[in-house]
Scaffold this motif. Structure first.
Motif, mmCIF file in Angstrom:
data_model
loop_
_atom_site.group_PDB
_atom_site.id
_atom_site.type_symbol
_atom_site.label_atom_id
_atom_site.label_comp_id
_atom_site.label_asym_id
_atom_site.label_seq_id
_atom_site.Cartn_x
_atom_site.Cartn_y
_atom_site.Cartn_z
ATOM 1 N N GLY A 20 37.705 35.785 45.335
ATOM 2 C CA GLY A 20 37.019 34.505 45.147
ATOM 3 C C GLY A 20 35.731 34.591 44.348
ATOM 4 N N ALA A 92 42.090 30.106 40.476
ATOM 5 C CA ALA A 92 41.144 31.218 40.311
ATOM 6 C C ALA A 92 41.654 32.404 41.125
ATOM 7 C CB ALA A 92 39.747 30.789 40.761
ATOM 8 N N GLY A 93 42.572 33.129 40.517
ATOM 9 C CA GLY A 93 43.167 34.262 41.223
ATOM 10 C C GLY A 93 44.202 33.813 42.233
ATOM 11 N N ILE A 113 42.445 30.666 34.924
ATOM 12 C CA ILE A 113 41.801 31.744 34.169
ATOM 13 C C ILE A 113 42.675 32.981 34.271
ATOM 14 C CG2 ILE A 113 40.260 32.485 36.077
ATOM 15 C CD1 ILE A 113 38.270 32.803 33.394
ATOM 16 N N HIS A 114 42.895 33.599 33.126
ATOM 17 C CA HIS A 114 43.806 34.743 33.086
ATOM 18 C C HIS A 114 43.102 35.923 32.410
ATOM 19 C CE1 HIS A 114 47.668 36.744 33.070
ATOM 20 N NE2 HIS A 114 47.448 37.097 31.823
ATOM 21 N N PRO A 115 43.228 37.129 32.992
ATOM 22 C CA PRO A 115 42.460 38.263 32.455
ATOM 23 C C PRO A 115 43.137 38.992 31.292
ATOM 24 C CG PRO A 115 43.519 38.901 34.494
ATOM 25 C CD PRO A 115 43.913 37.481 34.246
ATOM 26 N N LEU A 176 35.807 40.534 34.247
ATOM 27 C CA LEU A 176 35.478 39.562 35.295
ATOM 28 C C LEU A 176 34.113 38.905 35.037
ATOM 29 C CD1 LEU A 176 36.806 38.440 37.855
ATOM 30 C CD2 LEU A 176 35.542 40.120 39.189
ATOM 31 N N GLU A 179 34.693 36.351 32.598
ATOM 32 C CA GLU A 179 35.397 35.214 33.198
ATOM 33 C C GLU A 179 34.402 34.229 33.789
ATOM 34 O OE1 GLU A 179 38.578 36.160 35.936
ATOM 35 O OE2 GLU A 179 39.154 37.922 34.797
HETATM 36 C C1 GRF Z 1 40.602 37.267 38.025
HETATM 37 O O1 GRF Z 1 40.619 38.403 37.231
HETATM 38 C C2 GRF Z 1 41.433 36.190 37.391
HETATM 39 O O2 GRF Z 1 41.413 36.212 36.004
HETATM 40 C C3 GRF Z 1 42.815 36.528 37.876
HETATM 41 O O3 GRF Z 1 42.625 36.966 39.196
HETATM 42 C C4 GRF Z 1 41.297 37.495 39.355
HETATM 43 C C5 GRF Z 1 40.665 36.734 40.488
HETATM 44 O O4 GRF Z 1 39.421 37.247 40.846
HETATM 45 N N1 GRF Z 1 43.714 35.418 37.724
HETATM 46 P P1 GRF Z 1 38.512 36.499 41.917
HETATM 47 O O5 GRF Z 1 39.355 36.307 43.165
HETATM 48 O O6 GRF Z 1 38.078 35.199 41.333
HETATM 49 O O7 GRF Z 1 37.363 37.441 42.150
#
Ligand code: GRF
Length: 194
Positions: A20, A92-93, A113-115, A176, A179
Motif C-alpha cells: 500500500g 495500486a498493486g 499503475i504498472h511497474p 517505486l 511511481e
Molecule cells: C507497485 O510496484 C505497482 O506498480 C504494482 O504493484 C506494486 C504495489 O506496491 N502494480 P504498493 O502496494 O503500492 O507498495
C-alpha cells in the motif's frame, strides 16, 4: 470525460492487495488543496494487505472481499462503490483481474499503475524480465484499465536507467519512488480540463 461537480473533489476508491505504498502516497496527495481527488474507500482482496493498517489509521472506509468467487465479490464491491458515490478507481498493486462486466460499469474511470514501460512487460515479474533482457531502461506507466491486461490507453510513463548492478529488488525500489511521483501527476493530467 469525467466531470467535476461544483468544487467537490472526485470521490476515489483505491484497490490494494499488499504493502500500500501507492495508497499512502495517493492519500497524502489527496489532502493537498490542488488535488482533484479525495479517497473515500479502500478495497482489498485480502485481510493481509498491509495497506489496510494505514487505511484504518487514517479512518478511510475499508472493505475486504475475498475474490474466490469473482462475480460475487465484484457485486459486493459495486454496491460499496455506489454507496460512496465513487467516480474514480485507482488500482495500486491490486492483484486480481477485474471482469469485463465490472470494467464496463466504470468505463474510463479505472486507472492502474504498472511497474514497466508499457506495452513492454505486461503482467508480473517486470523487473526481472527487464534485467534478464539486458534492457537499458525500465520505469512505470499509469494507464486506463480496459478488458485486456495492462493494455489500456497510456496516461503517463516515467523512464529510468537500469544500472549494471541492479537486481529486481534494487530496481523495484527505485521505480517505486518514481511511481509515487507519477501516479498523482497522471491523476492531475486526467482532470486538467476541469
Ligand atoms: C507497485 O510496484 C505497482 O506498480 C504494482 O504493484 C506494486 C504495489 O506496491 N502494480 P504498493 O502496494 O503500492 O507498495
Amino acid at each position: 470525460m469525467i466531470k467535476l461537480s461544483g468544487f467537490n473533489k472526485i470521490k476515489t476508491s483505491v484497490f490494494i492487495s499488499g504493502k500500500g505504498s501507492n495508497l499512502k502516497n495517493l492519500f497524502r496527495f489527496s489532502l493537498k488543496k490542488k488535488s482533484p481527488i479525495e479517497i473515500v474507500l479502500v478495497i482489498s482482496n485480502t485481510s493481509k494487505a498491509e495497506g489496510l493498517i494505514f487505511a484504518k489509521r487514517k479512518n478511510i472506509k475499508n472493505k475486504v472481499f475475498n475474490f474466490i468467487n469473482r462475480k460475487e465479490a465484484e457485486n459486493k464491491v459495486l454496491k460499496e462503490l455506489k454507496k460512496e458515490k465513487v467516480d474514480l478507481i485507482c488500482l495500486a498493486g491490486f492483484m486480481k483481474i477485474l471482469s469485463k462486466n465490472f470494467i464496463q460499469k466504470f468505463q474510463g474511470k479505472i486507472i492502474n499503475i504498472h511497474p514497466s514501460l508499457l506495452p513492454k512487460y505486461k503482467g508480473l515479474n517486470t523487473h526481472l524480465k527487464a534485467i534478464k533482457n539486458k534492457d537499458k531502461y525500465s520505469g512505470c506507466t499509469v494507464h486506463f484499465v480496459n478488458s485486456k491486461l495492462d493494455s489500456g490507453k497510456i496516461i503517463l510513463k516515467k523512464k529510468i536507467k537500469i544500472k549494471k548492478k541492479d537486481t529486481p529488488k534494487s530496481l523495484s525500489k527505485r521505480i517505486l519512488k518514481e511511481e509515487h511521483i507519477l501516479y498523482p501527476k497522471a491523476i492531475k493530467k486526467i482532470y486538467s480540463n476541469l
